[in-house]
Design an enzyme around this catalytic site. Sequence first.
Site: not given
Length: 687
Positions: A29, A168, A172, A264
């Site tokens: 992002c 993707y 979660h 991650d």
Amino acid sequence: MSNKYETLFTPVKIGPVTAPNRFFQVPHCTGMGHLRPKADAATRAIKAEGGWGVVSTQETEIHPSSDLTPYPEQRIWDERDIPALRLVTDSVHKHGSLAAIELAHNGNHAINQLTRAPILGVNEMSADILSPRQARQMDKSDIKNLRYWHRMAARRAKEAGFDIVYAYAGHHMTLAHQFLLPNVNDRMDEYGGKLENRVRLIKELIEETKEEVGDKCAVAFRFAVDEVKGADGMQAREEGRAVVEMLAELPDLWDVNVSDWSNDSVTSRFEPNEGYQTSYIDFVKSVTSKPVVAVGRFTSPDLMASLVNKGIVDFIGAARPSIADPFLPMKIKEGRFEDIRECIGCNICVASDNLAIPIRCTQNPTMGEEWRRGWHPEKIQRKGSEESALVVGSGPAGLECAMQLERRGYKVTLAEANEEYGGRVLSESRLKGLNAWRRVADYRIRYLQQSANVDLFLDSRLTAENVLELGVKNVFLATGSKWRSDGVGRSNRKTLRVQPAKNIFTPDDIMGGALPKSAQLVIYDDDQIYLGGVLADHLSDLGFDIVFVTPANNVSPWCENTLEQHRIQRSLINKNIDLKFGYVISEISEDRVEFECNYTGKKLDVTTQSVLLVTERHREISLYEDLMKLVSEKDSQKFFLKLVGDAAAPGLIADAVFDGHLAARNFERDDGEVEKEFYNREIISLK
Ligand code: ADP
Ligand code: SF4
């Protein structure tokens, strides 16, 4: 280029397209996305210019029922989004790189605050983001619609010029992932239950994307092989592997990682090792013949080359290292290893996304400013008519300011009062978990020490008279700030009642090596950012018995933004630190500290000999004030004096670096021009 790294610069075929090298900027992002398309495209362009062979967008909402408002991610709802996306693909292609788009339907992670569409879920369930609105379980027609929306989004992505289109299932955060997860999906139909059923949706999405765009675009699958929850979640050695086996040859590329996002993109404070995901993903290449990309905060060229040579990955994936240094690939290619600005794993970039603001980076102050201010990480305007400048203070602001002034061509003198350079970066990096933060100072000190145009002085606390004696007329004061010891902070504006003998400490005392004599210590954290929690962890390891009191309702609440809050609180709980929430300090006396409940005013007395106050900072501006007094009105016209960094306004290290950079860039520039940039923004067209 040394042969050792040649392997990183060989082209790799991905389905119908070919990446020019093995540097892959995975989706991340920018806090700009569909709201600031020119700024977003300029950021991506810099990555391509810096040598990233593949440059990806952030997650891209495929439909109004996946509306992430107020977070400005990417959007491809209909054909009207194509021109903005074309800005990205054109700017990436200009530098010979491939452009990738990460298509996403975020299910119950998208609470549709703009569109007010029903929230879609794999099951009946609460929304993932705190909201009174729940998700409804998708029925067969919802699933059919989702597949259609994904297919249409892929079609539009191709039209917008993307070379790689992602499906993707990670973090979660998407329906495709939630359908896969055994601890989330409790459907009874052919999309729930055994793994063959849970995998059905993502298999359909990948197949249909290939059908739709596979002639021209590669189809990538981003998949989190492990939830890092042990037996309570999907594990890489069990179902994670089974998914890769089932779909092995279906996508053209595997982009594998761990979930959730906090695992991650874990910070260096909690995971100091580069390549921390390798043990989860290292099986993937043995299961598929398709190229594999993985991340792990990679900044070491040796590790990158060895991962490729050993056949663990085909591509070096990076989000944060590409933010800290968009020119990392080019620097490796040119053997300029010392010029690499290594990511410190602080997650200020991640915080920007969580705050829905344009991306900022501690190490790279130009990140997010490529369009708005026209900043380039590797280029800077030459100097004006002045020849030299003095920078006082070698914290992050002073170091960055001195470095950029040198790059502009000025002769720079840097004076530091301490015996070492680095200011707060150095002191904070000595605290538990923050060692990697040293890189902010090390990178800049190394640069300055190698320059013939810079004179560096340690042990040199300058007075106003010293400054004037030096005869330099351009002075940047990066003299920093000091933590207050009077209890004043965001929850309490009154100086505390304190009995004189009291043993009061500030973070500066602790970082300067002064430790309380008593075993018991009260830490009062009214700063509520990160330092209070770090000090508690650090001092507990040194054997102090700590009561941690804060007006907040949890520990270090701001660190929600850096994805660390839960880890910080867990760490303090595991150390048996006594946590007291919702209390404001009111009095410190000989052997106790008194607090008042934020809500009821009820008193809380804690017996202790020592208290550490983490509240607010005072700017260190005495040198500035003395200089202002000494320089007469007449001389001040010939004398340039500027406060930078924490001395101008206390903030994060990222703010200090940015301010040092800004001051150096703007020195000897036209005020009007500078002012114009300040107002720069993308105005919505009223057509
Ligand atoms: P910032 O975050 O703004 O860079 P820091 O607090 O990290 O600020 O660094 C400020 C630095 O300035 C410290 O290393 C401090 O020793 C140094 N300093 C402060 N006053 C003087 C002075 N009068 N002369 C030289 N160095 C100074
Ligand atoms: Fe790395 Fe911190 Fe920059 Fe993010 S903000 S890229 S974590 S240095």
